[in-house]
Design a protein around this motif. Structure first.
Motif, PDB file in Angstrom:
ATOM      1  N   ILE A  19       1.044  -1.136  -0.014  1.00  3.61           N
ATOM      2  CA  ILE A  19      -0.106  -0.001   0.117  1.00  3.61           C
ATOM      3  C   ILE A  19       0.900   1.197   0.128  1.00  3.61           C
ATOM      4  O   ILE A  19       0.869   2.378  -0.796  1.00  3.61           O
ATOM      5  N   VAL A  20       1.856   1.247   0.711  1.00  3.50           N
ATOM      6  CA  VAL A  20       2.776   2.354   0.993  1.00  3.50           C
ATOM      7  C   VAL A  20       3.550   2.700  -0.551  1.00  3.50           C
ATOM      8  O   VAL A  20       3.559   3.499  -1.004  1.00  3.50           O
TER       9      VAL A  20
ATOM     10  N   ASP B 170      -4.857   7.539  -1.046  1.00  2.30           N
ATOM     11  CA  ASP B 170      -4.722   8.193   0.402  1.00  2.30           C
ATOM     12  C   ASP B 170      -5.790   7.304   1.521  1.00  2.30           C
ATOM     13  O   ASP B 170      -5.217   7.078   2.406  1.00  2.30           O
ATOM     14  N   ARG B 171      -6.775   6.920   0.807  1.00  2.00           N
ATOM     15  CA  ARG B 171      -7.797   5.932   1.625  1.00  2.00           C
ATOM     16  C   ARG B 171      -7.089   4.896   1.977  1.00  2.00           C
ATOM     17  O   ARG B 171      -7.038   4.242   3.058  1.00  2.00           O
TER      18      ARG B 171
ATOM     19  N   GLN C   4      -9.845  11.277  -8.236  1.00  2.00           N
ATOM     20  CA  GLN C   4     -10.546  10.125  -7.688  1.00  2.00           C
ATOM     21  C   GLN C   4      -9.292   9.160  -7.135  1.00  2.00           C
ATOM     22  O   GLN C   4      -9.242   8.731  -6.015  1.00  2.00           O
ATOM     23  N   LEU C   5      -8.280   9.035  -8.036  1.00  2.00           N
ATOM     24  CA  LEU C   5      -7.197   8.009  -7.597  1.00  2.00           C
ATOM     25  C   LEU C   5      -6.580   8.287  -6.631  1.00  2.00           C
ATOM     26  O   LEU C   5      -6.081   7.537  -5.752  1.00  2.00           O
ATOM     27  N   LEU C   6      -6.168   9.733  -6.569  1.00  2.00           N
ATOM     28  CA  LEU C   6      -5.547  10.202  -5.384  1.00  2.00           C
ATOM     29  C   LEU C   6      -6.237  10.104  -4.018  1.00  2.00           C
ATOM     30  O   LEU C   6      -5.451   9.357  -3.060  1.00  2.00           O
TER      31      LEU C   6
ATOM     32  N   LEU D  29       3.240   5.431  -3.063  1.00  2.00           N
ATOM     33  CA  LEU D  29       4.244   6.576  -3.418  1.00  2.00           C
ATOM     34  C   LEU D  29       4.498   6.745  -4.775  1.00  2.00           C
ATOM     35  O   LEU D  29       4.562   7.643  -5.311  1.00  2.00           O
ATOM     36  N   ILE D  30       4.320   5.431  -5.473  1.00  2.00           N
ATOM     37  CA  ILE D  30       4.600   5.557  -7.158  1.00  2.00           C
ATOM     38  C   ILE D  30       3.414   5.925  -7.867  1.00  2.00           C
ATOM     39  O   ILE D  30       3.576   6.063  -8.976  1.00  2.00           O
ATOM     40  N   GLY D  31       2.419   5.910  -7.286  1.00  2.00           N
ATOM     41  CA  GLY D  31       1.088   6.280  -8.059  1.00  2.00           C
ATOM     42  C   GLY D  31       0.486   5.040  -8.656  1.00  2.00           C
ATOM     43  O   GLY D  31       0.046   5.532  -9.891  1.00  2.00           O
TER      44      GLY D  31
END
Length: 195
Positions: free
Chosen positions: A44-45, A117-118, A111-113, A49-51
């Motif tokens: 998840i991290v 984050d969620r 929406q992806l960001l 980080l890389i999107g």
């Protein structure tokens, strides 16, 4: 996706060491369950980080019954699982998707960001080695350029690659995301004494 992370996604309450303790008996009945749960936190991290946009994004439509466009039981998309339970991430080309939509250096939440984050906020347990490396990376003037130069020291042909015109934008957003991830880690450590 482990049920404890699915539950954290639905409820907004992150997985902490206390929650893992509550799940100890069920997790111990499966030899690699705790290790897999910790690996999920790292994934998840990393994807945040890389999107990366197509490994976890398929889970973003988790409904009230825990269903999604992708069956949660089928495993993690774009990954392989070794017999000892180690998850290997493959097909990482789908990174920086949300950055590629920008025409200028404006950092917008799409929406992806919001989904990334969620997902990040589903976990408050992190491998101490991961946290140490993220902190070390954050001390670089530009974490993105540091990693790019590091890759170039092992792959001489990288110097011949024509860079995307948005290369500097990617660098800026990568560095921003790294800072946001570390803020979340600090938040977790403050509230839950997590590592």
């Amino acid at each position: 996706m482990p049920p404890v992370i699915t539950n954290a996604y639905k409820t907004g309450n992150p997985v902490t060491s206390n929650i893992i303790t509550q799940y100890t008996k069920p997790l111990l009945s499966k030899p690699h369950a705790v290790a897999e749960l910790i690996q999920w936190g790292t994934i998840i991290v990393f994807d945040n980080l890389i999107g990366h946009y197509d490994r976890l994004v398929l889970y973003q439509s988790i409904g009230p019954l825990g269903n999604s466009r992708r069956s949660l039981e089928r495993g993690l998309y774009n990954s392989l699982k070794s017999p000892n339970g180690k998850l290997w991430l493959i097909d990482n080309e789908s990174a920086f998707f949300y950055q590629s939509k920008y025409q200028g250096p404006i950092y917008k939440y799409t929406q992806l960001l919001k989904f990334n984050d969620r997902m990040l906020q589903t976990v408050c347990i992190f491998q101490s080695s991961l946290v140490a490396e993220l902190r070390r990376l954050s001390r670089q003037p530009s974490a993105f350029h540091y990693l790019f130069d590091f890759a170039g020291s092992y792959e001489p042909l990288l110097a011949n690659v024509i860079l995307d015109p948005r290369f500097e934008l990617f660098a800026k957003i990568f560095n921003t995301r790294l800072g946001q991830i570390l803020e979340w880690v600090e938040h977790c450590q403050t509230l839950y004494n997590a590592t």
